[in-house]
Design an enzyme around this catalytic site. Structure first.
Site, PDB file in Angstrom:
ATOM      1  CE  LYS A  78     -24.419  51.930  29.993  1.00 12.00           C
ATOM      2  NZ  LYS A  78     -25.366  53.040  30.070  1.00 12.00           N
TER       3      LYS A  78
ATOM      4  CE  LYS B 178     -24.503  50.947  33.945  1.00 16.47           C
ATOM      5  NZ  LYS B 178     -25.295  51.851  33.204  1.00 16.47           N
TER       6      LYS B 178
HETATM    7  C1  PBG Z   1     -28.493  54.940  30.586  1.00 13.62           C
HETATM    8  C2  PBG Z   1     -28.092  54.070  31.716  1.00 13.62           C
HETATM    9  C3  PBG Z   1     -28.354  52.713  31.930  1.00 13.62           C
HETATM   10  C4  PBG Z   1     -27.842  52.394  33.179  1.00 13.62           C
HETATM   11  C5  PBG Z   1     -27.254  53.552  33.679  1.00 13.62           C
HETATM   12  N1  PBG Z   1     -27.404  54.561  32.763  1.00 13.62           N
HETATM   13  C6  PBG Z   1     -29.123  51.749  31.108  1.00 13.62           C
HETATM   14  C7  PBG Z   1     -28.572  51.226  29.858  1.00 13.62           C
HETATM   15  O1  PBG Z   1     -27.481  51.583  29.411  1.00 13.62           O
HETATM   16  O2  PBG Z   1     -29.284  50.432  29.245  1.00 13.62           O
HETATM   17  C8  PBG Z   1     -27.928  51.054  33.850  1.00 13.62           C
HETATM   18  C9  PBG Z   1     -27.875  51.100  35.343  1.00 13.62           C
HETATM   19  C10 PBG Z   1     -28.314  49.852  36.021  1.00 13.62           C
HETATM   20  O3  PBG Z   1     -28.573  48.794  35.406  1.00 13.62           O
HETATM   21  O4  PBG Z   1     -28.413  49.890  37.260  1.00 13.62           O
HETATM   22  N2  PBG Z   1     -27.866  54.679  29.398  1.00 13.62           N
END
Ligand code: PBG
Length: 330
Positions: free
Chosen positions: A199, A252
């Site tokens: 991520k 992601k």
């Molecule tokens: C929680 C989380 C996030 C997303 C998914 N889980 C936000 C982040 O990490 O700031 C992002 C999902 C999206 O942008 O569609 N940590």
């Protein structure tokens, strides 16, 4: 393979034949639809930066899930927006928290749906970070090891509510192992973990933070989410999560990280998900709303690219549209 003996256009001439030799096919079984739930009843509040996406209350969420299940979408990914935020994100692990209530309601109404819950603290903390904050040498940052037990409590509370899969998205080191042990000890050894393994610290999460009301109140997420410049590090992150017990791994965002997705699928061969994130959704929606791109074409092309690069599963805000298009023969 040279002209004029070979003419690649031959297989593109007849639309039926063109479809027959199509290598990558979208199927509804791959889709996971993210949904946001908050307290109240009858809520259907559109998210400003994500046209066509809503914050739901539990009752309207259930309706939405029924519709998705009816279209053949197999899974939803739930995010909670609590009424009360505090420094340690208490509502993330309360048995009557918003996500826990939502899971119970959705499982009762649509038992066939695979209900996945996002495990993180950022929606629940008043500072908007994904863990608890500690100060060291005058610098505030997320305390990795102090966060782990809270993530475990969140995951176990989701499991107790009836979640089918938990998906930690916090990017703390060691959280998959901690959650695996916590689930096993609580009697949920059978429950799979889908790890947000690679991520990245992406600017494409902006609209999500609008939707989940979770922007960090100071600093950014750079000390825990990955540097977009790093590909090899993603291999180490994924390997670690698999070693710690991840059953499914995720990359992601999706479209800007297709190379990473490809490497992860090639190297590890695990069921692999890609998250087509909020900012990717918003870009397509905004361009389409201006008449600059054809929305359906661009969405199908983007999703096809994600699958072509190796995703078995696609988390996408376009799940409902895609399910309809797939049903109608694209
Ligand atoms: C929680 C989380 C996030 C997303 C998914 N889980 C936000 C982040 O990490 O700031 C992002 C999902 C999206 O942008 O569609 N940590």
């Amino acid at each position: 393979m040279s002209f004029p003996i070979h003419r690649p256009r031959r297989l593109r001439m007849h639309p039926g034949l063109r479809r027959m030799v199509r290598q990558t096919r979208l199927s509804v079984e791959r889709l996971i639809c993210p949904l946001f739930v908050r307290s109240g009843t009858g809520v259907r509040q559109e998210i400003r930066s994500m046209p066509g996406q809503y914050q739901w209350s539990v009752d309207t969420l259930v309706e939405q899930c029924r519709e998705l299940a009816g279209l053949g979408v197999p899974a939803v990914l739930l995010f909670g927006i609590p009424t009360h935020k505090d420094a340690v994100g208490s509502e993330a692990y309360r048995s009557d928290g918003i996500v826990q209530r939502a899971v119970r309601a959705v499982k009762e109404a649509c038992p066939e749906l695979v209900v996945i819950t996002d495990v993180c603290l950022c929606e629940y903390t008043d500072h908007g970070h994904c863990g608890v904050i500690a100060e060291r040498h005058g610098v505030r940052d997320v305390d990795n090891d102090a966060t782990l037990p809270l993530l475990v409590r969140a995951a176990v509370s989701h499991a107790e509510a009836g979640a089918d899969v938990v998906a930690p998205s916090d990017m703390m080191d060691g959280r998959v192992g901690a959650i695996r042990r916590g689930l096993d000890e609580a009697g949920f050894a059978h429950l799979p973990i889908m790890a947000y393994a690679a991520k990245y610290a992406s600017s494409f999460y902006g609209p999500f933070r609008d939707a989940a009301e979770s922007p960090p109140r100071f600093g950014n997420r750079h000390t825990y989410q990955m540097d977009p410049a790093n590909g090899d590090e993603a291999m180490r992150e994924v390997a670690a999560d698999i070693e710690e017990g991840a059953d499914l791994v995720m990359v992601k965002p999706a479209v800007h990280y297709l190379d990473v997705l490809w490497r992860v699928k090639e190297r590890f061969g695990l069921p692999t998900a890609a998250y087509h994130v909020s900012g990717e959704y918003a870009c397509l929606k905004a361009a389409a709303a201006n008449g600059w791109i054809d929305e359906k074409g661009a969405v199908i092309e983007s999703t096809t690219a994600i699958v072509r690069a190796g995703a078995d599963l696609v988390v996408t805000y376009f799940a409902r549209d895609l399910a309809r298009w797939i049903r109608d023969g694209i």
